[in-house]
Design a protein around this motif. Structure first.
Motif, PDB file in Angstrom:
ATOM      1  N   ILE A 183       6.623  -3.556  10.331  1.00 54.66           N
ATOM      2  CA  ILE A 183       6.179  -4.888  10.099  1.00 54.66           C
ATOM      3  C   ILE A 183       5.182  -5.392  10.894  1.00 54.66           C
ATOM      4  CG2 ILE A 183       7.103  -7.173   9.934  1.00 54.66           C
ATOM      5  CD1 ILE A 183       9.936  -5.948   8.766  1.00 54.66           C
ATOM      6  N   GLY A 184       5.474  -5.279  12.309  1.00 54.14           N
ATOM      7  CA  GLY A 184       4.492  -5.933  13.457  1.00 54.14           C
ATOM      8  C   GLY A 184       3.053  -5.025  13.163  1.00 54.14           C
ATOM      9  N   ARG A 185       3.162  -3.800  12.825  1.00 55.60           N
ATOM     10  CA  ARG A 185       1.837  -3.008  12.640  1.00 55.60           C
ATOM     11  C   ARG A 185       1.105  -3.629  11.440  1.00 55.60           C
ATOM     12  NH1 ARG A 185      -1.783  -1.222  16.445  1.00 55.60           N
ATOM     13  NH2 ARG A 185      -3.472  -0.227  15.399  1.00 55.60           N
ATOM     14  N   ILE A 186       1.850  -3.523  10.574  1.00 59.16           N
ATOM     15  CA  ILE A 186       1.144  -3.764   9.049  1.00 59.16           C
ATOM     16  C   ILE A 186       0.558  -5.425   9.274  1.00 59.16           C
ATOM     17  CG2 ILE A 186       1.548  -4.864   6.912  1.00 59.16           C
ATOM     18  CD1 ILE A 186       3.873  -2.581   6.816  1.00 59.16           C
ATOM     19  N   LEU A 187       1.191  -6.462  10.161  1.00 59.21           N
ATOM     20  CA  LEU A 187       0.766  -7.619  10.212  1.00 59.21           C
ATOM     21  C   LEU A 187      -0.677  -7.683  11.167  1.00 59.21           C
ATOM     22  CD1 LEU A 187       4.119  -9.541  10.815  1.00 59.21           C
ATOM     23  CD2 LEU A 187       2.419  -9.871   8.786  1.00 59.21           C
ATOM     24  N   PHE A 188      -0.441  -6.766  12.172  1.00 56.49           N
ATOM     25  CA  PHE A 188      -1.651  -6.626  13.052  1.00 56.49           C
ATOM     26  C   PHE A 188      -2.897  -6.188  12.371  1.00 56.49           C
ATOM     27  CE2 PHE A 188      -4.318  -3.832  15.823  1.00 56.49           C
ATOM     28  CZ  PHE A 188      -4.621  -4.790  17.052  1.00 56.49           C
ATOM     29  N   LEU A 189      -2.593  -5.149  11.278  1.00 53.74           N
ATOM     30  CA  LEU A 189      -3.788  -4.821  10.601  1.00 53.74           C
ATOM     31  C   LEU A 189      -3.983  -5.587   9.447  1.00 53.74           C
ATOM     32  CD1 LEU A 189      -2.623  -0.885  10.170  1.00 53.74           C
ATOM     33  CD2 LEU A 189      -4.301  -2.004  11.805  1.00 53.74           C
ATOM     34  N   GLU A 190      -3.576  -6.939   9.387  1.00 51.34           N
ATOM     35  CA  GLU A 190      -3.895  -7.725   8.456  1.00 51.34           C
ATOM     36  C   GLU A 190      -3.364  -7.518   7.220  1.00 51.34           C
ATOM     37  OE1 GLU A 190      -7.842  -9.327   8.679  1.00 51.34           O
ATOM     38  OE2 GLU A 190      -7.907  -9.131  11.069  1.00 51.34           O
ATOM     39  N   GLY A 191      -2.319  -6.820   6.888  1.00 56.83           N
ATOM     40  CA  GLY A 191      -1.793  -6.579   5.875  1.00 56.83           C
ATOM     41  C   GLY A 191      -0.395  -7.455   5.448  1.00 56.83           C
ATOM     42  N   THR A 192       0.005  -7.027   4.408  1.00 51.68           N
ATOM     43  CA  THR A 192       1.425  -8.196   4.145  1.00 51.68           C
ATOM     44  C   THR A 192       2.545  -7.063   3.950  1.00 51.68           C
ATOM     45  OG1 THR A 192       0.127  -9.449   2.847  1.00 51.68           O
ATOM     46  CG2 THR A 192       2.395  -9.232   2.187  1.00 51.68           C
ATOM     47  N   PRO A 193       3.472  -7.166   4.796  1.00 56.89           N
ATOM     48  CA  PRO A 193       4.739  -6.413   5.002  1.00 56.89           C
ATOM     49  C   PRO A 193       5.530  -6.588   3.719  1.00 56.89           C
ATOM     50  CG  PRO A 193       4.819  -7.369   6.725  1.00 56.89           C
ATOM     51  CD  PRO A 193       3.571  -8.174   6.096  1.00 56.89           C
ATOM     52  N   ILE A 194       5.794  -5.612   2.830  1.00 57.53           N
ATOM     53  CA  ILE A 194       6.527  -5.670   1.742  1.00 57.53           C
ATOM     54  C   ILE A 194       7.929  -5.279   1.954  1.00 57.53           C
ATOM     55  CG2 ILE A 194       7.017  -4.901  -0.708  1.00 57.53           C
ATOM     56  CD1 ILE A 194       3.858  -4.362  -0.680  1.00 57.53           C
ATOM     57  N   VAL A 195       9.027  -6.213   1.881  1.00 62.36           N
ATOM     58  CA  VAL A 195      10.410  -6.058   2.369  1.00 62.36           C
ATOM     59  C   VAL A 195      11.436  -5.960   1.156  1.00 62.36           C
ATOM     60  CG1 VAL A 195       9.908  -6.713   4.650  1.00 62.36           C
ATOM     61  CG2 VAL A 195      10.906  -8.370   3.063  1.00 62.36           C
ATOM     62  N   THR A 196      10.663  -6.154   0.221  1.00 63.68           N
ATOM     63  CA  THR A 196      11.559  -6.268  -1.141  1.00 63.68           C
ATOM     64  C   THR A 196      11.809  -4.831  -1.853  1.00 63.68           C
ATOM     65  OG1 THR A 196       9.815  -6.836  -2.496  1.00 63.68           O
ATOM     66  CG2 THR A 196      11.092  -8.530  -1.497  1.00 63.68           C
ATOM     67  N   ASP A 197      10.911  -3.944  -1.635  1.00 61.23           N
ATOM     68  CA  ASP A 197      10.873  -2.688  -2.281  1.00 61.23           C
ATOM     69  C   ASP A 197      12.088  -1.537  -1.353  1.00 61.23           C
ATOM     70  OD1 ASP A 197       9.068  -3.544  -3.850  1.00 61.23           O
ATOM     71  OD2 ASP A 197       7.480  -2.250  -2.979  1.00 61.23           O
ATOM     72  N   LEU A 198      12.912  -0.954  -2.154  1.00 61.91           N
ATOM     73  CA  LEU A 198      13.707  -0.001  -1.656  1.00 61.91           C
ATOM     74  C   LEU A 198      13.747   1.080  -2.543  1.00 61.91           C
ATOM     75  CD1 LEU A 198      17.247  -1.991  -0.945  1.00 61.91           C
ATOM     76  CD2 LEU A 198      15.375  -1.309   0.767  1.00 61.91           C
ATOM     77  N   LYS A 199      13.927   2.450  -1.629  1.00 66.26           N
ATOM     78  CA  LYS A 199      14.204   3.573  -2.631  1.00 66.26           C
ATOM     79  C   LYS A 199      15.631   3.509  -3.141  1.00 66.26           C
ATOM     80  CE  LYS A 199       9.792   4.472  -1.135  1.00 66.26           C
ATOM     81  NZ  LYS A 199       9.331   5.309  -0.052  1.00 66.26           N
ATOM     82  N   HIS A 200      15.674   4.775  -3.709  1.00 64.30           N
ATOM     83  CA  HIS A 200      17.058   5.027  -4.013  1.00 64.30           C
ATOM     84  C   HIS A 200      17.874   5.312  -2.963  1.00 64.30           C
ATOM     85  CE1 HIS A 200      19.970   5.814  -7.231  1.00 64.30           C
ATOM     86  NE2 HIS A 200      20.385   7.013  -6.361  1.00 64.30           N
ATOM     87  N   ILE A 201      19.064   4.579  -2.947  1.00 65.08           N
ATOM     88  CA  ILE A 201      20.027   4.807  -1.946  1.00 65.08           C
ATOM     89  C   ILE A 201      21.041   5.707  -2.405  1.00 65.08           C
ATOM     90  CG2 ILE A 201      21.925   3.236  -0.324  1.00 65.08           C
ATOM     91  CD1 ILE A 201      20.138   1.129  -0.791  1.00 65.08           C
ATOM     92  N   HIS A 202      21.718   6.759  -1.509  1.00 56.72           N
ATOM     93  CA  HIS A 202      22.538   7.756  -1.821  1.00 56.72           C
ATOM     94  C   HIS A 202      23.694   7.433  -0.987  1.00 56.72           C
ATOM     95  CE1 HIS A 202      19.575   9.903  -4.332  1.00 56.72           C
ATOM     96  NE2 HIS A 202      18.702   9.442  -3.336  1.00 56.72           N
ATOM     97  N   ILE A 203      24.974   7.124  -1.733  1.00 57.93           N
ATOM     98  CA  ILE A 203      26.043   6.610  -1.059  1.00 57.93           C
ATOM     99  C   ILE A 203      27.071   7.825  -1.258  1.00 57.93           C
ATOM    100  CG2 ILE A 203      28.081   5.154  -0.469  1.00 57.93           C
ATOM    101  CD1 ILE A 203      25.230   3.953   0.308  1.00 57.93           C
ATOM    102  N   GLY A 204      27.589   8.523  -0.106  1.00 56.32           N
ATOM    103  CA  GLY A 204      28.524   9.429  -0.347  1.00 56.32           C
ATOM    104  C   GLY A 204      29.836   9.106  -0.428  1.00 56.32           C
TER     105      GLY A 204
END
Length: 155
Positions: A59-80
């Motif tokens: 997140i810090g690096r994305i902000l430094f590079l003047e991007g927008t961190p996307i924290v709403t996207d998750l990949k598929h979670i695999h619960i055993g």
């Protein structure tokens, strides 16, 4: 500093991987705690916290590079549903992370963003350690059998 758009997209994809891993590991850790496997709970929880630190760095690096961190996207979670499956799913997650970080490191080098590349290499070293720890657990299950392995993990 304006960063390369493709690299920022890649960093956001890595962020999604880390956020997914945090959720998967926390659920696995709490399931192990509920089952009475306190030592395994602590081990998985520590891994989740390390992934939180990775997410924070991304997140810090994305902000430094003047991007927008996307924290709403998750990949598929695999619960055993049981410990051995959890460990297998966690191994798959780490293997995917290692592949993704290696590809991102190559991209960062190609766009000549060596500071980002160095940060990614540091995170990759942590991911390598995580998969090594998981493979140790898999080896222990194979060598001891699952019931004996689990008997070593109670509080």
């Amino acid at each position: 500093m304006k960063g390369d758009p493709k690299l920022i997209d890649t960093l956001n994809s890595l962020l999604a991987d880390e956020l997914t891993a945090i959720n998967q590991y926390m659920v696995h850790a709490e399931m192990c705690e509920d089952w009475g496997y306190g030592k395994l709970h602590s081990l998985i929880e520590k891994r989740a916290i390390k992934e939180m630190i990775h997410a924070e760095r991304l997140i810090g690096r994305i902000l430094f590079l003047e991007g927008t961190p996307i924290v709403t996207d998750l990949k598929h979670i695999h619960i055993g549903a049981e410990v051995a499956k959890q460990i297998d799913h966690d191994h798959d997650a780490e293997a995917g992370a290692i592949k993704a970080y290696n590809e991102a490191i190559i991209l960062a080098g190609e766009v000549k963003d060596y500071a980002t590349r160095d940060m990614l290499m540091e995170i990759l070293a942590d991911e390598d350690q995580h998969i090594d720890e998981i493979e140790e657990l898999q080896d222990q299950i194979e060598q001891m059998t699952l019931p004996i392995f689990l008997s070593t993990l109670t509080n």
